[in-house]
Design a protein around this motif. Structure first.
Motif, PDB file in Angstrom:
ATOM      1  N   ASP A  57       0.846  -1.190   0.000  1.00 42.08           N
ATOM      2  CA  ASP A  57       0.000   0.000   0.000  1.00 42.08           C
ATOM      3  C   ASP A  57       0.879   1.237   0.000  1.00 42.08           C
ATOM      4  O   ASP A  57       1.582   1.509   0.976  1.00 42.08           O
ATOM      5  N   LEU A  58       0.861   1.995  -1.088  1.00 48.36           N
ATOM      6  CA  LEU A  58       1.637   3.223  -1.175  1.00 48.36           C
ATOM      7  C   LEU A  58       0.853   4.435  -0.690  1.00 48.36           C
ATOM      8  O   LEU A  58       1.366   5.544  -0.698  1.00 48.36           O
ATOM      9  N   GLY A  59      -0.362   4.225  -0.280  1.00 48.47           N
ATOM     10  CA  GLY A  59      -1.190   5.337   0.171  1.00 48.47           C
ATOM     11  C   GLY A  59      -2.122   5.802  -0.926  1.00 48.47           C
ATOM     12  O   GLY A  59      -2.348   5.106  -1.919  1.00 48.47           O
ATOM     13  N   GLU A  60      -2.634   6.992  -0.750  1.00 48.31           N
ATOM     14  CA  GLU A  60      -3.594   7.556  -1.706  1.00 48.31           C
ATOM     15  C   GLU A  60      -3.072   8.859  -2.295  1.00 48.31           C
ATOM     16  O   GLU A  60      -2.266   9.559  -1.674  1.00 48.31           O
ATOM     17  N   GLY A  61      -3.543   9.188  -3.484  1.00 42.47           N
ATOM     18  CA  GLY A  61      -3.315  10.490  -4.099  1.00 42.47           C
ATOM     19  C   GLY A  61      -1.863  10.922  -4.138  1.00 42.47           C
ATOM     20  O   GLY A  61      -0.984  10.207  -4.604  1.00 42.47           O
ATOM     21  N   GLY A  62      -1.627  12.122  -3.611  1.00 44.68           N
ATOM     22  CA  GLY A  62      -0.285  12.703  -3.633  1.00 44.68           C
ATOM     23  C   GLY A  62       0.739  11.891  -2.868  1.00 44.68           C
ATOM     24  O   GLY A  62       1.908  11.814  -3.257  1.00 44.68           O
ATOM     25  N   THR A  63       0.316  11.267  -1.783  1.00 41.59           N
ATOM     26  CA  THR A  63       1.249  10.443  -1.009  1.00 41.59           C
ATOM     27  C   THR A  63       1.734   9.269  -1.846  1.00 41.59           C
ATOM     28  O   THR A  63       2.931   8.966  -1.875  1.00 41.59           O
ATOM     29  N   ALA A  64       0.824   8.599  -2.543  1.00 44.51           N
ATOM     30  CA  ALA A  64       1.209   7.476  -3.395  1.00 44.51           C
ATOM     31  C   ALA A  64       2.107   7.952  -4.531  1.00 44.51           C
ATOM     32  O   ALA A  64       3.109   7.294  -4.855  1.00 44.51           O
ATOM     33  N   ASP A  65       1.772   9.103  -5.135  1.00 45.29           N
ATOM     34  CA  ASP A  65       2.613   9.652  -6.205  1.00 45.29           C
ATOM     35  C   ASP A  65       4.025   9.924  -5.698  1.00 45.29           C
ATOM     36  O   ASP A  65       5.003   9.598  -6.363  1.00 45.29           O
ATOM     37  N   ASN A  66       4.125  10.529  -4.527  1.00 39.43           N
ATOM     38  CA  ASN A  66       5.436  10.843  -3.954  1.00 39.43           C
ATOM     39  C   ASN A  66       6.234   9.576  -3.669  1.00 39.43           C
ATOM     40  O   ASN A  66       7.448   9.530  -3.889  1.00 39.43           O
ATOM     41  N   ARG A  67       5.572   8.555  -3.171  1.00 36.63           N
ATOM     42  CA  ARG A  67       6.267   7.298  -2.896  1.00 36.63           C
ATOM     43  C   ARG A  67       6.748   6.650  -4.187  1.00 36.63           C
ATOM     44  O   ARG A  67       7.865   6.118  -4.244  1.00 36.63           O
ATOM     45  N   ARG A  68       5.934   6.673  -5.225  1.00 34.55           N
ATOM     46  CA  ARG A  68       6.362   6.128  -6.522  1.00 34.55           C
ATOM     47  C   ARG A  68       7.556   6.922  -7.053  1.00 34.55           C
ATOM     48  O   ARG A  68       8.503   6.342  -7.583  1.00 34.55           O
ATOM     49  N   GLN A  69       7.518   8.240  -6.897  1.00 37.12           N
ATOM     50  CA  GLN A  69       8.632   9.078  -7.359  1.00 37.12           C
ATOM     51  C   GLN A  69       9.908   8.801  -6.576  1.00 37.12           C
ATOM     52  O   GLN A  69      11.010   8.942  -7.101  1.00 37.12           O
ATOM     53  N   GLY A  70       9.793   8.392  -5.331  1.00 42.22           N
ATOM     54  CA  GLY A  70      10.960   8.023  -4.543  1.00 42.22           C
ATOM     55  C   GLY A  70      11.439   6.620  -4.842  1.00 42.22           C
ATOM     56  O   GLY A  70      12.646   6.363  -4.914  1.00 42.22           O
ATOM     57  N   LEU A  71      10.494   5.711  -5.020  1.00 43.85           N
ATOM     58  CA  LEU A  71      10.860   4.304  -5.256  1.00 43.85           C
ATOM     59  C   LEU A  71      11.381   4.051  -6.669  1.00 43.85           C
ATOM     60  O   LEU A  71      12.262   3.218  -6.866  1.00 43.85           O
ATOM     61  N   GLY A  72      10.855   4.765  -7.650  1.00 48.24           N
ATOM     62  CA  GLY A  72      11.265   4.557  -9.039  1.00 48.24           C
ATOM     63  C   GLY A  72      12.763   4.691  -9.252  1.00 48.24           C
ATOM     64  O   GLY A  72      13.415   3.760  -9.756  1.00 48.24           O
ATOM     65  N   PRO A  73      13.350   5.815  -8.861  1.00 43.50           N
ATOM     66  CA  PRO A  73      14.801   5.946  -9.038  1.00 43.50           C
ATOM     67  C   PRO A  73      15.602   4.937  -8.213  1.00 43.50           C
ATOM     68  O   PRO A  73      16.710   4.556  -8.598  1.00 43.50           O
ATOM     69  N   MET A  74      15.052   4.484  -7.092  1.00 43.18           N
ATOM     70  CA  MET A  74      15.759   3.487  -6.291  1.00 43.18           C
ATOM     71  C   MET A  74      15.905   2.171  -7.048  1.00 43.18           C
ATOM     72  O   MET A  74      16.881   1.438  -6.836  1.00 43.18           O
ATOM     73  N   LEU A  75      14.963   1.875  -7.942  1.00 41.11           N
ATOM     74  CA  LEU A  75      15.093   0.682  -8.770  1.00 41.11           C
ATOM     75  C   LEU A  75      16.322   0.789  -9.672  1.00 41.11           C
ATOM     76  O   LEU A  75      17.066  -0.178  -9.856  1.00 41.11           O
ATOM     77  N   GLY A  76      16.536   1.987 -10.230  1.00 43.17           N
ATOM     78  CA  GLY A  76      17.718   2.213 -11.061  1.00 43.17           C
ATOM     79  C   GLY A  76      19.001   2.146 -10.262  1.00 43.17           C
ATOM     80  O   GLY A  76      20.017   1.602 -10.739  1.00 43.17           O
ATOM     81  N   ILE A  77      18.984   2.679  -9.059  1.00 41.71           N
ATOM     82  CA  ILE A  77      20.169   2.609  -8.197  1.00 41.71           C
ATOM     83  C   ILE A  77      20.486   1.155  -7.877  1.00 41.71           C
ATOM     84  O   ILE A  77      21.642   0.720  -7.944  1.00 41.71           O
ATOM     85  N   ALA A  78      19.450   0.383  -7.552  1.00 41.75           N
ATOM     86  CA  ALA A  78      19.658  -1.035  -7.251  1.00 41.75           C
ATOM     87  C   ALA A  78      20.239  -1.763  -8.466  1.00 41.75           C
ATOM     88  O   ALA A  78      21.149  -2.600  -8.318  1.00 41.75           O
ATOM     89  N   ALA A  79      19.754  -1.450  -9.651  1.00 40.33           N
ATOM     90  CA  ALA A  79      20.294  -2.081 -10.865  1.00 40.33           C
ATOM     91  C   ALA A  79      21.758  -1.711 -11.053  1.00 40.33           C
ATOM     92  O   ALA A  79      22.600  -2.578 -11.346  1.00 40.33           O
ATOM     93  N   GLY A  80      22.089  -0.446 -10.881  1.00 44.33           N
ATOM     94  CA  GLY A  80      23.470   0.002 -11.059  1.00 44.33           C
ATOM     95  C   GLY A  80      24.428  -0.605 -10.060  1.00 44.33           C
ATOM     96  O   GLY A  80      25.534  -1.043 -10.416  1.00 44.33           O
ATOM     97  N   VAL A  81      24.023  -0.651  -8.798  1.00 39.75           N
ATOM     98  CA  VAL A  81      24.867  -1.256  -7.770  1.00 39.75           C
ATOM     99  C   VAL A  81      24.983  -2.763  -8.016  1.00 39.75           C
ATOM    100  O   VAL A  81      26.066  -3.350  -7.873  1.00 39.75           O
ATOM    101  N   GLY A  82      23.884  -3.390  -8.419  1.00 45.20           N
ATOM    102  CA  GLY A  82      23.900  -4.826  -8.698  1.00 45.20           C
ATOM    103  C   GLY A  82      24.797  -5.187  -9.867  1.00 45.20           C
ATOM    104  O   GLY A  82      25.544  -6.173  -9.807  1.00 45.20           O
ATOM    105  N   VAL A  83      24.750  -4.406 -10.935  1.00 42.24           N
ATOM    106  CA  VAL A  83      25.629  -4.665 -12.077  1.00 42.24           C
ATOM    107  C   VAL A  83      27.088  -4.461 -11.659  1.00 42.24           C
ATOM    108  O   VAL A  83      27.968  -5.236 -12.044  1.00 42.24           O
ATOM    109  N   GLY A  84      27.338  -3.441 -10.842  1.00 46.32           N
ATOM    110  CA  GLY A  84      28.700  -3.233 -10.348  1.00 46.32           C
ATOM    111  C   GLY A  84      29.181  -4.413  -9.521  1.00 46.32           C
ATOM    112  O   GLY A  84      30.326  -4.872  -9.673  1.00 46.32           O
ATOM    113  N   ALA A  85      28.330  -4.937  -8.650  1.00 45.83           N
ATOM    114  CA  ALA A  85      28.695  -6.111  -7.845  1.00 45.83           C
ATOM    115  C   ALA A  85      28.973  -7.305  -8.760  1.00 45.83           C
ATOM    116  O   ALA A  85      29.929  -8.059  -8.525  1.00 45.83           O
TER     117      ALA A  85
END
Length: 163
Positions: A57-85
Motif C-alpha cells: 500500500d503506497l497510500g492515496e493520491g499525492g502520497t502514493a505519487d510521492n512514494r512512486r517518485q521516490g521508489l522509481g529511481p531506487m530501482l535504477g540505483i539497485a540495478a546500477g549497484v547490482g551490475v557493479g557487484a
C-alpha cells in the motif's frame, strides 16, 4: 582468504556501480537540460506496478505519487549497484584474462539490460519502438556508466606504490 578476496571484489564492484550510477544520472540529466526533454515516468510507473503486484500500500493520491517518485529511481540505483557487484564478481573470477574494450561493452550492455528488461517485462516500454534517438539516449548514459564503473573498480583495487 579466498572468501575475503571475493567479498572485497564484490563490495568494490558495488561501490564502483554506485559511482557509475551517479555518472549515468549526470549524463541523463545533462541530456535533459541540453535537449529540453522531460524526465521519464517509467521508473515511477514500474514502482507502482511492482507495489501493486506485491500488495504494498503506497497510500492515496499525492502520497502514493510521492512514494512512486521516490521508489522509481531506487530501482535504477539497485540495478546500477547490482551490475557493479556482478562486475566485481567477474573480475574476481577472471583475474587477468580481460580486455578493457570488451569489458566496457559488456558492462554497458548488462547495465542497459538490467535497467530496461524489467520495464519491458512489465510492458511499460518496447525497445523495438524506440528509434535511433531513443536508443542513443539509452546507450550513451549506459556507456558512461560502464566507463565510470570500471575506472572506479580499478582505482579501488590498485595498490599504492611504496616509495
Amino acid at each position: 582468504m579466498r572468501n575475503a578476496t571475493l567479498a572485497r571484489h564484490v563490495v568494490a564492484g558495488a561501490a564502483a556501480g554506485a559511482a557509475g550510477t551517479t555518472v549515468l544520472n549526470t549524463v541523463t540529466y545533462l541530456d535533459m537540460a541540453l535537449r529540453g526533454r522531460p524526465a521519464s515516468g517509467l521508473p515511477e510507473q514500474a514502482a507502482g506496478v511492482l507495489a501493486d503486484r506485491v500488495h504494498a500500500d503506497l497510500g492515496e493520491g499525492g502520497t502514493a505519487d510521492n512514494r512512486r517518485q521516490g521508489l522509481g529511481p531506487m530501482l535504477g540505483i539497485a540495478a546500477g549497484v547490482g551490475v557493479g557487484a556482478a562486475y566485481g564478481l567477474y573480475r574476481y573470477a577472471t583475474a587477468r584474462r580481460r580486455t578493457r574494450p570488451l569489458d566496457v561493452g559488456a558492462v554497458a550492455v548488462l547495465a542497459s539490460v538490467a535497467g530496461n528488461a524489467p520495464l519491458t517485462a512489465l510492458r511499460l516500454t518496447d525497445p523495438r519502438t524506440w528509434g535511433a534517438t531513443g536508443w542513443l539516449s539509452d546507450a550513451v548514459p549506459h556507456l558512461a556508466y560502464a566507463l565510470a564503473t570500471i575506472a572506479t573498480f580499478d582505482l579501488t583495487r590498485t595498490r599504492p606504490r611504496r616509495r
